[in-house]
Design a protein around this motif. Structure first.
Motif, mmCIF file in Angstrom:
data_model
loop_
_atom_site.group_PDB
_atom_site.id
_atom_site.type_symbol
_atom_site.label_atom_id
_atom_site.label_comp_id
_atom_site.label_asym_id
_atom_site.label_seq_id
_atom_site.Cartn_x
_atom_site.Cartn_y
_atom_site.Cartn_z
ATOM 1 N N UNK A 247 32.417 26.361 33.115
ATOM 2 C CA UNK A 247 33.557 27.200 32.742
ATOM 3 C C UNK A 247 34.516 27.380 33.916
ATOM 4 N N UNK A 248 33.969 27.711 35.087
ATOM 5 C CA UNK A 248 34.817 27.924 36.262
ATOM 6 C C UNK A 248 35.546 26.654 36.671
ATOM 7 N N UNK A 249 34.852 25.515 36.525
ATOM 8 C CA UNK A 249 35.461 24.232 36.870
ATOM 9 C C UNK A 249 36.648 23.950 35.950
ATOM 10 N N UNK A 254 42.473 23.808 34.879
ATOM 11 C CA UNK A 254 43.614 24.179 34.048
ATOM 12 C C UNK A 254 44.672 24.932 34.874
ATOM 13 N N UNK A 255 44.206 25.816 35.769
ATOM 14 C CA UNK A 255 45.166 26.573 36.592
ATOM 15 C C UNK A 255 45.927 25.656 37.533
#
Length: 258
Positions: A247-249, A254-255
């Protein structure tokens, strides 16, 4: 199976007695369990336990010969029971394995966002292998994987505890069969689809990780080490850490893209 105590039935079928009886009741009226001759068949429950044993074992343990000796039936009968159960389970597929409705998608997006802080997501996809015992005779090299074994490539879609079929759903399935013709490939796919249906029917049933204590965990160890997860921790914690990493990846990627 009334002759088996609760623990023995769980080990043989990988489900509770209530779940076993419920699944048996769902398939018992299928025409395949009605004998076309005066010779009666074994009960649907007896045929189901044979099939479940084959579904839940890997390698030689799931061969029709070893299963036939275990249950005191012929090899041909073990194969026949398995095929009947697969056909009966497939008759439930349209009600058990399906994509969510528009309303359900809204609920899923909300649930995933609440649980994982991942907005506008209606499911998670992953690929895995349905392992084959032998190299297929026709285009066998096409089935050889990066993990140095022969398998069918599959894809899973899962969301909020409910699985929908894309090509298959996420589970470990091993098929002991020779792939020499198109029919063999078809049977392998039908076998996998039957296991998908069982998986979805058992989502609310109790699961004991000790049922898999002898399974080959090399895949999990490889995946865990790749993302820095301690493989000695319990399965729930390891799975949570892996999900958090992914999820963090994705959120970071995306950011950066935005």
């Amino acid at each position: 199976m009334p002759a088996l105590d609760e623990d023995s039935l769980r080990q043989e079928s990988r489900m509770s007695r209530d779940a076993f009886l419920r699944i048996a009741s769902l398939i018992e009226n299928h025409p395949l369990f009605t004998s076309a001759t005066e010779k009666p068949q074994a009960s649907p429950q007896e045929q189901l336990i044979v099939a479940l044993h084959r579904f839940g074992t890997f390698g030689n343990a799931g061969s029709k010969g070893m299963v036939s000796r275990k249950f005191g039936i012929s090899s041909g009968t073990a194969l026949l029971y398995t095929r009947r159960v697969i056909c009966a389970l497939l008759s439930l597929e349209k009600d058990v394995v399906k994509w969510p409705t528009i309303a359900a998608k809204r609920e899923i997006k909300h649930a995933i966002n609440e649980q994982y802080d991942f907005p506008h997501c209606i499911g998670f996809g992953d690929g895995f292998h349905v392992i084959l015992e032998n190299k297929p005779a026709f285009h066998g090299d096409d089935y050889f994987t990066r993990k140095r074994r022969y398998a069918l490539n599959t894809f899973a879609v899962r969301s909020c505890g409910v699985s929908w079929n894309c090509t298959t759903t996420y589970m470990r399935v091993g098929i002991r069969t020779l792939m020499t013709k198109k029919l063999d490939h078809t049977r392998a796919v039908l076998w996998t689809r039957a296991c998908i249906i069982l998986h979805n029917l058992l989502l609310e049933d109790y699961y004991d990780p000790l049922w898999n204590e002898n399974d080959d965990d090399r895949d999990d160890e490889e995946d865990a080490s790749a993302v820095g997860i301690n493989i000695d921790m319990d399965d729930t914690q390891a799975g949570k850490e892996k999900r958090d990493f992914i999820r963090n990846y994705v959120l970071l990627a995306r950011s950066l893209h935005n």
